[in-house]
Design a protein around this motif. Structure first.
Motif, PDB file in Angstrom:
ATOM      1  N   ILE A  46       0.851  -1.189   0.000  1.00  0.00           N
ATOM      2  CA  ILE A  46       0.000   0.000   0.000  1.00  0.00           C
ATOM      3  C   ILE A  46       0.885   1.237   0.000  1.00  0.00           C
ATOM      4  N   ARG A  47       0.385   2.348  -0.510  1.00  0.00           N
ATOM      5  CA  ARG A  47       1.140   3.589  -0.493  1.00  0.00           C
ATOM      6  C   ARG A  47       0.210   4.752  -0.148  1.00  0.00           C
ATOM      7  N   GLN A  48       0.815   5.813   0.366  1.00  0.00           N
ATOM      8  CA  GLN A  48       0.064   6.981   0.818  1.00  0.00           C
ATOM      9  C   GLN A  48       0.791   8.244   0.380  1.00  0.00           C
ATOM     10  N   GLU A  49       0.058   9.151  -0.249  1.00  0.00           N
ATOM     11  CA  GLU A  49       0.635  10.457  -0.576  1.00  0.00           C
ATOM     12  C   GLU A  49       0.423  11.383   0.609  1.00  0.00           C
ATOM     13  N   ALA A  50       1.442  12.103   1.012  1.00  0.00           N
ATOM     14  CA  ALA A  50       1.354  12.929   2.211  1.00  0.00           C
ATOM     15  C   ALA A  50       0.340  14.055   2.079  1.00  0.00           C
ATOM     16  N   TYR A  51       0.070  14.506   0.863  1.00  0.00           N
ATOM     17  CA  TYR A  51      -0.866  15.620   0.692  1.00  0.00           C
ATOM     18  C   TYR A  51      -2.325  15.158   0.792  1.00  0.00           C
ATOM     19  N   LYS A  52      -2.548  13.850   0.790  1.00  0.00           N
ATOM     20  CA  LYS A  52      -3.908  13.337   0.906  1.00  0.00           C
ATOM     21  C   LYS A  52      -4.243  13.076   2.370  1.00  0.00           C
ATOM     22  N   GLN A  53      -5.349  13.614   2.828  1.00  0.00           N
ATOM     23  CA  GLN A  53      -5.758  13.393   4.206  1.00  0.00           C
ATOM     24  C   GLN A  53      -6.423  12.037   4.393  1.00  0.00           C
ATOM     25  N   GLN A  54      -7.036  11.531   3.319  1.00  0.00           N
ATOM     26  CA  GLN A  54      -7.734  10.256   3.435  1.00  0.00           C
ATOM     27  C   GLN A  54      -6.740   9.110   3.502  1.00  0.00           C
ATOM     28  N   ASN A  55      -6.957   8.211   4.444  1.00  0.00           N
ATOM     29  CA  ASN A  55      -6.086   7.056   4.583  1.00  0.00           C
ATOM     30  C   ASN A  55      -6.289   6.074   3.427  1.00  0.00           C
ATOM     31  N   ALA A  56      -5.157   5.554   2.909  1.00  0.00           N
ATOM     32  CA  ALA A  56      -5.220   4.598   1.810  1.00  0.00           C
ATOM     33  C   ALA A  56      -5.737   3.245   2.297  1.00  0.00           C
ATOM     34  N   THR A  57      -6.441   2.561   1.408  1.00  0.00           N
ATOM     35  CA  THR A  57      -6.981   1.234   1.695  1.00  0.00           C
ATOM     36  C   THR A  57      -6.816   0.350   0.471  1.00  0.00           C
ATOM     37  N   GLU A  58      -6.381  -0.880   0.709  1.00  0.00           N
ATOM     38  CA  GLU A  58      -6.280  -1.881  -0.356  1.00  0.00           C
ATOM     39  C   GLU A  58      -6.806  -3.201   0.206  1.00  0.00           C
ATOM     40  N   ASN A  59      -8.062  -3.468  -0.062  1.00  0.00           N
ATOM     41  CA  ASN A  59      -8.695  -4.700   0.407  1.00  0.00           C
ATOM     42  C   ASN A  59      -8.552  -4.828   1.919  1.00  0.00           C
ATOM     43  N   ARG A  60      -7.839  -5.857   2.411  1.00  0.00           N
ATOM     44  CA  ARG A  60      -7.721  -6.076   3.857  1.00  0.00           C
ATOM     45  C   ARG A  60      -6.669  -5.184   4.521  1.00  0.00           C
ATOM     46  N   PHE A  61      -5.967  -4.404   3.710  1.00  0.00           N
ATOM     47  CA  PHE A  61      -4.874  -3.574   4.221  1.00  0.00           C
ATOM     48  C   PHE A  61      -5.290  -2.105   4.238  1.00  0.00           C
ATOM     49  N   SER A  62      -5.036  -1.450   5.331  1.00  0.00           N
ATOM     50  CA  SER A  62      -5.328  -0.025   5.418  1.00  0.00           C
ATOM     51  C   SER A  62      -4.252   0.635   6.274  1.00  0.00           C
ATOM     52  N   VAL A  63      -4.148   1.952   6.127  1.00  0.00           N
ATOM     53  CA  VAL A  63      -3.148   2.672   6.907  1.00  0.00           C
ATOM     54  C   VAL A  63      -3.830   3.713   7.781  1.00  0.00           C
ATOM     55  N   ASN A  64      -3.127   4.072   8.850  1.00  0.00           N
ATOM     56  CA  ASN A  64      -3.518   5.192   9.694  1.00  0.00           C
ATOM     57  C   ASN A  64      -2.381   6.204   9.592  1.00  0.00           C
ATOM     58  N   PHE A  65      -2.586   7.216   8.765  1.00  0.00           N
ATOM     59  CA  PHE A  65      -1.563   8.213   8.487  1.00  0.00           C
ATOM     60  C   PHE A  65      -1.818   9.457   9.338  1.00  0.00           C
ATOM     61  N   GLN A  66      -0.902   9.741  10.231  1.00  0.00           N
ATOM     62  CA  GLN A  66      -0.987  10.908  11.106  1.00  0.00           C
ATOM     63  C   GLN A  66       0.186  11.823  10.770  1.00  0.00           C
ATOM     64  N   LYS A  67      -0.052  12.808   9.881  1.00  0.00           N
ATOM     65  CA  LYS A  67       1.049  13.610   9.354  1.00  0.00           C
ATOM     66  C   LYS A  67       1.734  14.432  10.441  1.00  0.00           C
ATOM     67  N   ALA A  68       0.948  15.023  11.310  1.00  0.00           N
ATOM     68  CA  ALA A  68       1.545  15.861  12.350  1.00  0.00           C
ATOM     69  C   ALA A  68       2.416  15.035  13.289  1.00  0.00           C
ATOM     70  N   ALA A  69       1.979  13.843  13.570  1.00  0.00           N
ATOM     71  CA  ALA A  69       2.727  12.950  14.458  1.00  0.00           C
ATOM     72  C   ALA A  69       3.799  12.178  13.709  1.00  0.00           C
ATOM     73  N   LYS A  70       3.834  12.294  12.381  1.00  0.00           N
ATOM     74  CA  LYS A  70       4.779  11.550  11.539  1.00  0.00           C
ATOM     75  C   LYS A  70       4.686  10.060  11.840  1.00  0.00           C
ATOM     76  N   SER A  71       3.464   9.576  11.762  1.00  0.00           N
ATOM     77  CA  SER A  71       3.187   8.178  12.046  1.00  0.00           C
ATOM     78  C   SER A  71       2.434   7.565  10.871  1.00  0.00           C
ATOM     79  N   PHE A  72       2.745   6.322  10.563  1.00  0.00           N
ATOM     80  CA  PHE A  72       2.169   5.659   9.384  1.00  0.00           C
ATOM     81  C   PHE A  72       2.047   4.175   9.709  1.00  0.00           C
TER      82      PHE A  72
END
Lengths: 113, 117
Positions: free
Chosen positions: A49-75
């Motif tokens: 899975i991949r995530q663009e930093a400018y997108k606020q919406q978390n990426a999802t690919e079937n059973r895989f998803s991310v929790n992207f917290q830009k301010a906390a620099k957490s992925f």
């Protein structure tokens, strides 16, 4: 310099359950991309899975998803309904204006039947 | 080809010997990358090619390591006077282009495992 930290060397999950793998990174860039790669014993790195930093919406690919917290620099990566085939090393990676990726040290995921 | 191909899959050599590792990227991919993955670690960047030229070789550890891509396709990583510390898996990856577009996805090969005795 950008760094990627994976604080969990090993994780274990029961088949069909959910597991979350952690990743934090350090950067002064505002525009960047984040990735999770899976490396089974065959050694080939497979993009999960991949995530663009400018997108606020978390990426999802079937059973895989991310929790992207830009301010906390957490992925973090969440794997739902874990399957035996999910067992592998998982690497978090960062990429900005430089063409190459920077990887974390990895998390070994074990799936118990 | 359909994927990134690396040969040999495994290479055992003696300390002080010269080795070559080959990478055949996906057809049409202009960017090619070499990484080194030591046991229990994540991949570490070695060198990046855009076309035939090495656009960034800042990750090469010393002058014993050299890589070429003479025709903009196949690349060879060359290691002179191998040392035991060179033992690792050497991964190759390719993408449509490098540059500032971070969205370019790297496709990796299965790597070459080098063991220096």
């Amino acid at each position: 310099a950008q760094t990627v930290t994976q604080s969990q060397p090993e994780m274990s999950v029961q088949e069909a359950e959910t597991v979350t793998l952690s990743c934090t990174y350090d950067t002064s860039e505002s525009d960047y991309y984040l990735f999770w790669y899976k490396q089974p014993p065959s050694r080939q790195m497979i993009l999960v899975i991949r995530q663009e930093a400018y997108k606020q919406q978390n990426a999802t690919e079937n059973r895989f998803s991310v929790n992207f917290q830009k301010a906390a620099k957490s992925f973090s990566l969440k794997i739902s309904d874990s399957q035996l085939g999910d067992a592998a090393m998982y690497f978090c990676a960062y990429r900005s204006t430089l063409p190459h990726m920077r990887f974390g040290a990895g998390t070994r995921l074990t799936v118990k039947p | 080809g359909a994927g990134v191909s690396q040969t040999p899959s495994n290479k055992v050599t003696e300390k002080g010997k010269y080795v070559e590792l080959r990478c055949d990227p996906i057809s049409g991919h202009t960017a090619l990358y070499w990484y080194r993955q030591s046991l229990g670690q994540g991949p570490e960047f070695l060198i990046y090619f855009q076309g035939t030229g090495a656009a960034d070789d800042s990750g090469l550890p010393n002058d014993r390591f050299f890589a070429v891509r003479p025709e903009g396709s196949v690349s060879t990583l060359k290691i002179q006077r191998t040392e035991r510390g060179d033992s690792a898996v050497y991964l190759c990856a390719s993408s449509y282009s490098g540059g500032a577009s971070g969205a370019n996805v790297l496709t990796f090969g299965a790597g070459s495992r080098l063991t220096v005795l």
